[in-house]
Design an enzyme around this catalytic site. Structure first.
Site, PDB file in Angstrom:
ATOM      1  N   LEU A  71      -7.109   1.040   1.673  1.00 61.39           N
ATOM      2  CA  LEU A  71      -5.873   1.358   0.946  1.00 61.39           C
ATOM      3  C   LEU A  71      -6.152   1.970  -0.416  1.00 61.39           C
ATOM      4  O   LEU A  71      -5.223   2.338  -1.128  1.00 61.39           O
ATOM      5  CB  LEU A  71      -5.038   0.071   0.738  1.00 61.39           C
ATOM      6  CG  LEU A  71      -4.063  -0.329   1.839  1.00 61.39           C
ATOM      7  CD1 LEU A  71      -4.796  -0.718   3.107  1.00 61.39           C
ATOM      8  CD2 LEU A  71      -3.203  -1.500   1.380  1.00 61.39           C
ATOM      9  N   TYR A 143      -3.578  14.776  -3.561  1.00 56.00           N
ATOM     10  CA  TYR A 143      -3.195  13.593  -2.784  1.00 56.00           C
ATOM     11  C   TYR A 143      -2.990  13.969  -1.320  1.00 56.00           C
ATOM     12  O   TYR A 143      -3.615  13.392  -0.419  1.00 56.00           O
ATOM     13  CB  TYR A 143      -1.917  13.001  -3.371  1.00 56.00           C
ATOM     14  CG  TYR A 143      -1.449  11.727  -2.711  1.00 56.00           C
ATOM     15  CD1 TYR A 143      -2.130  10.527  -2.928  1.00 56.00           C
ATOM     16  CD2 TYR A 143      -0.336  11.710  -1.878  1.00 56.00           C
ATOM     17  CE1 TYR A 143      -1.705   9.348  -2.334  1.00 56.00           C
ATOM     18  CE2 TYR A 143       0.103  10.534  -1.287  1.00 56.00           C
ATOM     19  CZ  TYR A 143      -0.580   9.358  -1.511  1.00 56.00           C
ATOM     20  OH  TYR A 143      -0.151   8.185  -0.918  1.00 56.00           O
TER      21      TYR A 143
HETATM   22  N1  LIG Z   1       3.718   2.617  -1.445  1.00 54.27           N
HETATM   23  C1  LIG Z   1       4.010   3.665  -0.718  1.00 54.27           C
HETATM   24  O1  LIG Z   1       5.178   4.040  -0.617  1.00 54.27           O
HETATM   25  C2  LIG Z   1       2.936   4.417   0.028  1.00 54.27           C
HETATM   26  C3  LIG Z   1       3.330   5.489   0.824  1.00 54.27           C
HETATM   27  C4  LIG Z   1       2.366   6.191   1.515  1.00 54.27           C
HETATM   28  C5  LIG Z   1       1.031   5.816   1.453  1.00 54.27           C
HETATM   29  N2  LIG Z   1       0.680   4.769   0.678  1.00 54.27           N
HETATM   30  C6  LIG Z   1      -0.757   4.441   0.610  1.00 54.27           C
HETATM   31  O2  LIG Z   1      -0.967   3.037   0.655  1.00 54.27           O
HETATM   32  C7  LIG Z   1      -2.068   2.694  -0.193  1.00 54.27           C
HETATM   33  C8  LIG Z   1      -1.651   1.626  -1.185  1.00 54.27           C
HETATM   34  O3  LIG Z   1      -0.615   2.149  -1.992  1.00 54.27           O
HETATM   35  P1  LIG Z   1       0.166   1.284  -3.071  1.00 54.27           P
HETATM   36  O4  LIG Z   1       1.569   1.719  -3.039  1.00 54.27           O
HETATM   37  O5  LIG Z   1      -0.163  -0.140  -2.909  1.00 54.27           O
HETATM   38  O6  LIG Z   1      -0.452   1.872  -4.416  1.00 54.27           O
HETATM   39  P2  LIG Z   1      -1.258   1.171  -5.579  1.00 54.27           P
HETATM   40  O7  LIG Z   1      -1.575   2.235  -6.578  1.00 54.27           O
HETATM   41  O8  LIG Z   1      -0.547  -0.036  -6.050  1.00 54.27           O
HETATM   42  O9  LIG Z   1      -2.581   0.693  -4.834  1.00 54.27           O
HETATM   43  C9  LIG Z   1      -3.743   1.449  -4.735  1.00 54.27           C
HETATM   44  C10 LIG Z   1      -4.909   0.558  -5.129  1.00 54.27           C
HETATM   45  O10 LIG Z   1      -6.123   1.293  -5.000  1.00 54.27           O
HETATM   46  C11 LIG Z   1      -6.918   1.068  -6.146  1.00 54.27           C
HETATM   47  N3  LIG Z   1      -7.797   2.240  -6.306  1.00 54.27           N
HETATM   48  C12 LIG Z   1      -7.440   3.498  -6.648  1.00 54.27           C
HETATM   49  N4  LIG Z   1      -8.527   4.286  -6.694  1.00 54.27           N
HETATM   50  C13 LIG Z   1      -9.592   3.503  -6.368  1.00 54.27           C
HETATM   51  C14 LIG Z   1     -10.975   3.735  -6.261  1.00 54.27           C
HETATM   52  N5  LIG Z   1     -11.493   4.948  -6.495  1.00 54.27           N
HETATM   53  N6  LIG Z   1     -11.774   2.697  -5.928  1.00 54.27           N
HETATM   54  C15 LIG Z   1     -11.268   1.461  -5.714  1.00 54.27           C
HETATM   55  N7  LIG Z   1      -9.950   1.175  -5.802  1.00 54.27           N
HETATM   56  C16 LIG Z   1      -9.119   2.201  -6.127  1.00 54.27           C
HETATM   57  C17 LIG Z   1      -5.940   0.902  -7.272  1.00 54.27           C
HETATM   58  O11 LIG Z   1      -6.477   0.240  -8.397  1.00 54.27           O
HETATM   59  C18 LIG Z   1      -4.837   0.101  -6.584  1.00 54.27           C
HETATM   60  O12 LIG Z   1      -5.076  -1.281  -6.652  1.00 54.27           O
HETATM   61  C19 LIG Z   1      -2.558   3.986  -0.854  1.00 54.27           C
HETATM   62  O13 LIG Z   1      -3.642   4.479  -0.140  1.00 54.27           O
HETATM   63  C20 LIG Z   1      -1.378   4.903  -0.704  1.00 54.27           C
HETATM   64  O14 LIG Z   1      -1.761   6.258  -0.646  1.00 54.27           O
HETATM   65  C21 LIG Z   1       1.592   4.060  -0.048  1.00 54.27           C
END
Ligand SMILES: NC(=O)c1ccc[n+]([C@@H]2O[C@H](COP(=O)([O-])OP(=O)(O)OC[C@H]3O[C@@H](n4cnc5c(N)ncnc54)[C@H](O)[C@@H]3O)[C@@H](O)[C@H]2O)c1
Length: 310
Positions: A71, A143
């Site tokens: 994630l 992205y």
């Molecule tokens: N929330 C949504 O609506 C949504 C929609 C589509 C996809 N996603 C995907 O789901 C996943 C989680 O999203 P979220 O909403 O919880 O976002 P978020 O930003 O809260 O979580 C992402 C996490 O990844 C960590 N992170 C970022 N870069 C990193 C790296 N290089 N190494 C280690 N950790 C790293 C961040 O610190 C964070 O804790 C992501 O991959 C996102 O693309 C989320």
């Protein structure tokens, strides 16, 4: 099982950690805390079945685990555009590192992909068979293209090395532990309404989005990882479609706020319409979202009231 969750201190990752611990698994949470917060996992740190590793997915890592959920990646435009090169490295090298580990361990590996891989779609609603309409050189490309490349890598490792992959294409999800400043529409509106500020609507507010509550989404992840019928990609999201104006009004109603709506210019490459076709999730996973928007908004608003102290 022992399960690795990259991005486990983020909004969705921390809920997933909780859910898997609740089911009796051991969880290793890897996160560089870029958009994640220690506060999201503070209550888990004393659990002997939970481990936190502050680490970047760009750098190789080794853990002995049975499953991996990938994630790690900033998910909101201001955060993923803050360092665009880092964002695409996170998606691509993070995928390579997870897949390499999964290959060595013969572990099942999950990719958190996104509806953004459909870009500004010309098909509506989007099925998994749609290849998308993405600008490869725009400000959202770090992205969108990073996530597309990660899907390619997942399928190449699957075809070439027999890695056991699962891919979920996540549509807009909301809930407690979203960041107040992440620029996503649900948190924006709630925070503005709670602070008594004007609600900012980009364009005329007629563009639509669908919103899935986090608990529904996490259920979809677990079902996808617990079955052998499909690798995905599977759309996981809520097909209920709302215009930004409708969402703003629902937030004002639930908060009991008298804030006004102000209109700003639409940002570049902002998709006009986005709605998942979830036929595959229904058929293969027996999954569909259950939480209505009002109920999810209420829980999210309660979280932000406490988090912001308003
Ligand atoms: N929330 C949504 O609506 C949504 C929609 C589509 C996809 N996603 C995907 O789901 C996943 C989680 O999203 P979220 O909403 O919880 O976002 P978020 O930003 O809260 O979580 C992402 C996490 O990844 C960590 N992170 C970022 N870069 C990193 C790296 N290089 N190494 C280690 N950790 C790293 C961040 O610190 C964070 O804790 C992501 O991959 C996102 O693309 C989320």
């Amino acid at each position: 099982m022992r399960i690795l969750i990259t991005g486990g201190a983020g909004f969705l990752g921390s809920h997933l950690c909780e859910r898997l611990l609740g089911e009796g698994h051991e969880v290793v949470c890897l996160d560089n805390l870029f958009t994640g917060r220690k506060a999201n996992i503070a209550h888990l740190l004393s659990n002997p079945y939970f481990e936190f590793a502050r680490h970047d997915v760009i750098d190789p890592f080794k853990f002995e685990v049975d499953q991996i959920y990938n994630l790690a990646c900033p998910a909101s435009p201001p955060h993923y555009q803050y360092n665009a090169i880092k964002t695409i490295k996170t998606s691509v090298m993070g995928a390579i590192n997870c897949l390499g580990l999964a290959k060595r361990l013969r572990a099942r590996v999950f990719q958190a992909s996104t509806s953004e891989i459909y870009g500004d779609p010309v098909e509506h609603p989007q099925t998994e068979a749609y290849w998308g309409n993405v600008n490869p050189i725009g400000i959202r490309s770090c992205y969108d293209e990073g996530k597309r490349c990660a899907e390619t890598l997942f399928f190449d490792y699957h075809r070439q090395n027999g890695v056991d992959i699962r891919i979920a294409r996540i549509f807009n999800t909301y809930g407690p532990r979203m960041l107040a400043n992440d620029g996503r529409v649900v948190s924006n509106f709630i925070v503005q309404a709670l602070k008594g500020e004007d609600l900012t609507i980009y364009g005329d507010g007629s563009q639509t989005r669908s919103f899935c509550f986090y608990s529904d989404l996490i259920e979809g992840f677990i079902r996808l990882m617990s079955q052998d019928e499909t690798t995905g990609p599977v759309n996981i999201g809520n097909p209920g479609e709302f215009t930004m104006l409708e969402l703003a009004e629902a937030v004002l109603r639930e908060v009991g706020s008298k804030s006004k709506l102000v209109h700003l210019d639409l940002p570049a490459d902002d998709p006009k319409q986005r709605q998942p076709d979830i036929s595959i999730a229904k058929e293969k996973l027996g999954w569909e979202p259950k939480v209505p928007l009002e109920e999810g908004l209420r829980e999210t608003i309660a979280y932000f009231r406490k988090d912001l102290g308003v």
